[in-house]
Each structure stands twice: as C-alpha cells, then as structure tokens.
Design an enzyme around this catalytic site. Structure first.
Site, PDB file in Angstrom:
ATOM      1  N   CYS A   1      20.884  17.000  43.064  1.00 36.58           N
ATOM      2  CA  CYS A   1      19.688  17.403  43.810  1.00 36.58           C
ATOM      3  C   CYS A   1      19.386  18.866  43.550  1.00 36.58           C
ATOM      4  O   CYS A   1      18.306  19.217  43.111  1.00 36.58           O
ATOM      5  CB  CYS A   1      19.899  17.132  45.283  1.00 36.58           C
ATOM      6  SG  CYS A   1      19.905  15.356  45.574  1.00 36.58           S
TER       7      CYS A   1
ATOM      8  N   ASP B   1      17.076  16.727  51.587  1.00 37.61           N
ATOM      9  CA  ASP B   1      17.204  16.136  52.926  1.00 37.61           C
ATOM     10  C   ASP B   1      17.290  17.338  53.885  1.00 37.61           C
ATOM     11  O   ASP B   1      18.355  17.931  54.054  1.00 37.61           O
ATOM     12  CB  ASP B   1      18.495  15.299  52.911  1.00 37.61           C
ATOM     13  CG  ASP B   1      18.867  14.703  54.252  1.00 37.61           C
ATOM     14  OD1 ASP B   1      18.321  15.130  55.287  1.00 37.61           O
ATOM     15  OD2 ASP B   1      19.731  13.794  54.247  1.00 37.61           O
TER      16      ASP B   1
ATOM     17  N   SER C   1      21.631   8.954  55.063  1.00 32.95           N
ATOM     18  CA  SER C   1      21.173   7.813  54.262  1.00 32.95           C
ATOM     19  C   SER C   1      21.917   7.766  52.945  1.00 32.95           C
ATOM     20  O   SER C   1      21.876   8.743  52.186  1.00 32.95           O
ATOM     21  CB  SER C   1      19.675   7.942  53.976  1.00 32.95           C
ATOM     22  OG  SER C   1      18.967   7.971  55.182  1.00 32.95           O
TER      23      SER C   1
HETATM   24  N1  LIG Z   1      20.898  11.457  52.142  1.00 34.84           N
HETATM   25  C1  LIG Z   1      21.639  12.441  51.627  1.00 34.84           C
HETATM   26  N2  LIG Z   1      21.507  13.680  52.130  1.00 34.84           N
HETATM   27  C2  LIG Z   1      22.260  14.699  51.629  1.00 34.84           C
HETATM   28  O1  LIG Z   1      22.091  15.824  52.135  1.00 34.84           O
HETATM   29  C3  LIG Z   1      23.184  14.429  50.570  1.00 34.84           C
HETATM   30  C4  LIG Z   1      23.297  13.118  50.073  1.00 34.84           C
HETATM   31  N3  LIG Z   1      22.525  12.139  50.626  1.00 34.84           N
HETATM   32  N4  LIG Z   1      24.194  12.790  49.102  1.00 34.84           N
HETATM   33  C5  LIG Z   1      24.927  13.824  48.394  1.00 34.84           C
HETATM   34  C6  LIG Z   1      25.158  15.020  49.198  1.00 34.84           C
HETATM   35  C7  LIG Z   1      26.202  14.932  50.270  1.00 34.84           C
HETATM   36  N5  LIG Z   1      25.699  15.897  51.246  1.00 34.84           N
HETATM   37  C8  LIG Z   1      25.977  15.838  52.606  1.00 34.84           C
HETATM   38  C9  LIG Z   1      26.617  14.732  53.128  1.00 34.84           C
HETATM   39  C10 LIG Z   1      26.907  14.679  54.488  1.00 34.84           C
HETATM   40  C11 LIG Z   1      26.539  15.731  55.310  1.00 34.84           C
HETATM   41  C12 LIG Z   1      26.905  15.656  56.763  1.00 34.84           C
HETATM   42  O2  LIG Z   1      27.184  14.615  57.281  1.00 34.84           O
HETATM   43  N6  LIG Z   1      26.933  16.789  57.432  1.00 34.84           N
HETATM   44  C13 LIG Z   1      27.243  16.873  58.856  1.00 34.84           C
HETATM   45  C14 LIG Z   1      28.644  17.407  59.094  1.00 34.84           C
HETATM   46  C15 LIG Z   1      29.665  17.037  58.088  1.00 34.84           C
HETATM   47  C16 LIG Z   1      31.055  17.524  58.462  1.00 34.84           C
HETATM   48  O3  LIG Z   1      31.548  17.124  59.533  1.00 34.84           O
HETATM   49  O4  LIG Z   1      31.639  18.313  57.728  1.00 34.84           O
HETATM   50  C17 LIG Z   1      26.280  17.833  59.511  1.00 34.84           C
HETATM   51  O5  LIG Z   1      26.079  17.691  60.714  1.00 34.84           O
HETATM   52  O6  LIG Z   1      25.784  18.732  58.831  1.00 34.84           O
HETATM   53  C18 LIG Z   1      25.896  16.843  54.773  1.00 34.84           C
HETATM   54  C19 LIG Z   1      25.619  16.885  53.424  1.00 34.84           C
HETATM   55  C20 LIG Z   1      24.486  16.496  50.770  1.00 34.84           C
HETATM   56  N7  LIG Z   1      23.987  15.422  49.979  1.00 34.84           N
HETATM   57  O1  LIG Z   2      22.883  18.874  47.697  1.00 35.47           O
HETATM   58  C1  LIG Z   2      22.178  17.914  48.083  1.00 35.47           C
HETATM   59  C2  LIG Z   2      22.405  16.623  47.638  1.00 35.47           C
HETATM   60  C3  LIG Z   2      21.599  15.636  48.079  1.00 35.47           C
HETATM   61  N1  LIG Z   2      20.584  15.881  48.941  1.00 35.47           N
HETATM   62  C4  LIG Z   2      19.734  14.750  49.410  1.00 35.47           C
HETATM   63  C5  LIG Z   2      18.304  14.691  48.981  1.00 35.47           C
HETATM   64  C6  LIG Z   2      17.984  13.210  49.094  1.00 35.47           C
HETATM   65  O2  LIG Z   2      17.708  12.888  50.473  1.00 35.47           O
HETATM   66  C7  LIG Z   2      19.298  12.552  48.695  1.00 35.47           C
HETATM   67  C8  LIG Z   2      19.339  12.183  47.235  1.00 35.47           C
HETATM   68  O3  LIG Z   2      18.468  11.140  46.995  1.00 35.47           O
HETATM   69  P1  LIG Z   2      17.602  10.994  45.646  1.00 35.47           P
HETATM   70  O4  LIG Z   2      17.003   9.623  45.784  1.00 35.47           O
HETATM   71  O5  LIG Z   2      18.555  11.072  44.496  1.00 35.47           O
HETATM   72  O6  LIG Z   2      16.584  12.082  45.648  1.00 35.47           O
HETATM   73  O7  LIG Z   2      20.296  13.530  48.950  1.00 35.47           O
HETATM   74  C9  LIG Z   2      20.374  17.154  49.413  1.00 35.47           C
HETATM   75  O8  LIG Z   2      19.455  17.415  50.226  1.00 35.47           O
HETATM   76  N2  LIG Z   2      21.168  18.137  48.948  1.00 35.47           N
END
Ligand SMILES: Nc1nc(=O)c2c([nH]1)NC[C@@H]1CN(c3ccc(C(=O)N[C@@H](CCC(=O)O)C(=O)O)cc3)CN21
Ligand SMILES: O=c1ccn([C@H]2C[C@H](O)[C@@H](COP(=O)(O)O)O2)c(=O)[nH]1
Length: 283
Positions: A160, A183, A282
């Site tokens: 991303c 996101d 998601s």
């Molecule tokens: N839909 C989506 N959004 C993303 O931001 C995202 C992805 N997918 N896939 C790849 C990576 C993984 N990332 C993520 C994944 C999980 C959190 C999350 O759950 N954050 C929580 C706390 C996590 C923790 O306990 O350490 C939060 O409240 O910020 C944040 C970024 C960013 N990226």
């Molecule tokens: O560093 C990151 C990694 C992922 N994301 C978010 C942005 C999108 O919601 C999903 C990735 O979906 P795509 O369909 O590949 O665009 O993960 C982010 O914000 N930051």
C-alpha cells in the site's frame, strides 16, 4: 493531528461510496491527500483521539527494513498486524506460491532488500540508499520501491505504501512517501508513524539532520463498518498536543537495525490520548 482529523472529515463530507471487490465491503473514498510531518522538530504525528499502539507500527517498519516475509517474524518483533493477511485470506490460502502458515510471500521487505533481477541475483535497494546518504550523496534516485507487478501473484497483498524517496539538501534529509491505498481509521494510524520514523531512523544512521517527511495518499478510504465509530466517537474528541519519538542514540547503522534493535529502543515521550477504539479490520 489536525491534518489527520481534517482528512477524516473531508472523506465524510466529500467522499464517494465505492464497492471493493477484494473485501466485499463498500468504502467512503476520496482521491488525493498530502500530509507533512516535521521530523526535524520531532513532532510525532501519532493519533491522540484514540490510543495508538505505536510500537506495532514501528515493529512493522523494522520488519520491512529487515526484509521479513513471515507473519511469525513480525509477531516476534511485536506486531500481530500481518496475521490476517498471511493466514485468513481465501485467495492467498489457495495460492500455490504460499509456503505455508504465516508466509506473506514476496511483499514489502523482500522487494526492498532482495528485488529479484531477471539475469540472476538480487538488488538490495535499502542498502544502496543508506550507503549513498552516509557518504553525503543524493543521486536523485535514492528510491526504495516495493511495487513489483511481476511478482504480485507471489504475495498476499500488493504493497500500500509502496515507494519512499530520500533527498539530501544542505545536510538535511527529506522523505517523500507514496501510498496508493489507505485504510484511514486503521492503516493511517500506523503509516503516519512509519513515515516519520523511517526519516528519523535514516537520518540517524546516515549521520544527517532530519527535515520534513511528505506523505502522499492516493485512495483514502473509510470502510462502511468503520464509519459510525469515526463520525460519532473519534471525531467528537479533542486532540492532545503531539508527543516526541525517542530513538536509542546507540543505533548507528543498518547492521544495528538488522541485528540487535528491538521495540525497547523506541519510546514515545509524553503521549496523552483518549480511550482506545477498536475499528473493524477487513481482510
Ligand atoms: N484492511 C486493511 N487495513 C490495513 O490498514 C492493513 C491491511 N488491511 N493489511 C495489511 C496491513 C496490516 N495493517 C494493520 C493491521 C491491523 C491493524 C490493527 O488492528 N490495529 C489496531 C491495534 C493492533 C494492535 O493491537 O497492535 C489498532 O487499533 O490500531 C493495523 C494495521 C495495515 N494494513
Ligand atoms: O500499510 C498499509 C497497508 C494496507 N493498508 C490498507 C489499505 C486497504 O484498505 C487495504 C489493502 O487493500 P487493497 O485492496 O490492496 O488496496 O489495506 C493501509 O492502509 N496501510
């Protein structure tokens, strides 16, 4: 913090609904946002209107720097954030290139540290940039790109935040980071910290002063199941002042980052924040 809240409000006021096939959800979407972080002044752009788990964000960055391709390695560093994409996405689970539990495939760190050359061998993009900046060289191509369309089918997700370009001007280091998809409630909370920390770390290990980091986001979205919490909880809160990021001054080289650095070497000083908000994720 204000620029984050303004972006969230702008998505709500001006965004368009877009159906996303990969996640099966609708996103309120805006095209183009430009954020700036004052790294030289150490104004950490951490979210204060909810608790941010900033160590997980820095652990993700450190994992990319180390060239990790496995969610278990990210967990060991201190972040669970790659578990779902490595182990819960149907398309990736059925992909013949997936090497088993926790494998993420040829994503971020692999491309940054070992981009495969068609004639054999690989390119270590990060090392080249560190070596040049350490010598005071900016060849106008100090770029680390994770975006390798020829290998998308070999990874669990396309990157991303996919490109970082460093620039050296009068002994001050700048960073332009480019993000194709964001996101905003979940990802941007981490990505802002990562852009800031990447410039701060690179300035420290290359012996340069840190300047400003410029973060461009193209597709900025809020998923439909996140909107209520953003609109009626997070955006109703008053932000606190920016805290500072403290990085262990003993970190002096890329080798240090690769060998002994852990999350204990990063601390946020004076972080005032509101209660956590759990946004839906998601896959
Ligand atoms: N839909 C989506 N959004 C993303 O931001 C995202 C992805 N997918 N896939 C790849 C990576 C993984 N990332 C993520 C994944 C999980 C959190 C999350 O759950 N954050 C929580 C706390 C996590 C923790 O306990 O350490 C939060 O409240 O910020 C944040 C970024 C960013 N990226
Ligand atoms: O560093 C990151 C990694 C992922 N994301 C978010 C942005 C999108 O919601 C999903 C990735 O979906 P795509 O369909 O590949 O665009 O993960 C982010 O914000 N930051």
């Amino acid at each position: 913090m204000k620029q984050y809240l303004d972006l969230c409000q702008r998505i709500i006021d001006e965004g368009s609904w877009v159906s996303n096939e990969r996640t099966g959800k609708r996103c309120l979407t805006l095209i183009n946002a430009d954020l700036e972080y004052q790294v030289g002044k150490n104004e950490l752009p951490i979210i204060t209107t909810r608790k941010s788990f900033y160590k997980a964000a820095i652990a993700e960055l450190l994992g990319y720097i180390k060239g990790y391709d496995n969610a278990a390695d990210f967990r060991a560093l201190g972040t669970p954030t790659w578990n779902a994409n490595a182990n819960e996405n149907e398309a990736w689970l059925n992909n013949p290139h997936r090497k088993g539990e926790d494998d993420m495939g040829r994503v971020y760190g692999v491309q940054g540290r070992a981009w495969a050359k068609p004639d054999g061998g690989s390119v270590d993009q990060l090392k080249k940039v560190v070596d040049n900046l350490s010598k005071g060289i900016d060849d106008r191509g100090e770029i680390i790109s994770f975006y390798n369309p020829g290998e998308f089918h070999m990874g669990c997700l396309r990157p991303c935040m996919f490109q970082h370009q460093f620039s050296l001007l009068d002994g001050t280091l700048y960073l332009n980071s480019y993000q194709r998809s964001c996101d905003v409630p979940l990802g941007l909370n981490f990505n802002q910290i990562q852009v800031f920390a990447f410039l701060a770390i690179m300035a420290q290990i290359t012996g340069n002063k840190a300047g400003v980091a410029y973060h461009k986001i193209v597709n900025a979205h809020i998923y439909e199941d996140q909107l209520e919490l953003m609109e009626n909880v997070q955006l109703k809160r008053e932000p606190f002042p920016s805290p500072e990021l403290r990085i262990n001054p003993k970190i002096k080289s890329l080798k240090d980052l690769e060998t002994w650095v852990t999350m204990d070497d990063f601390e946020v000083i004076g972080y005032q924040h509101h209660d956590p908000i759990q946004y839906p994720f998601s896959v």
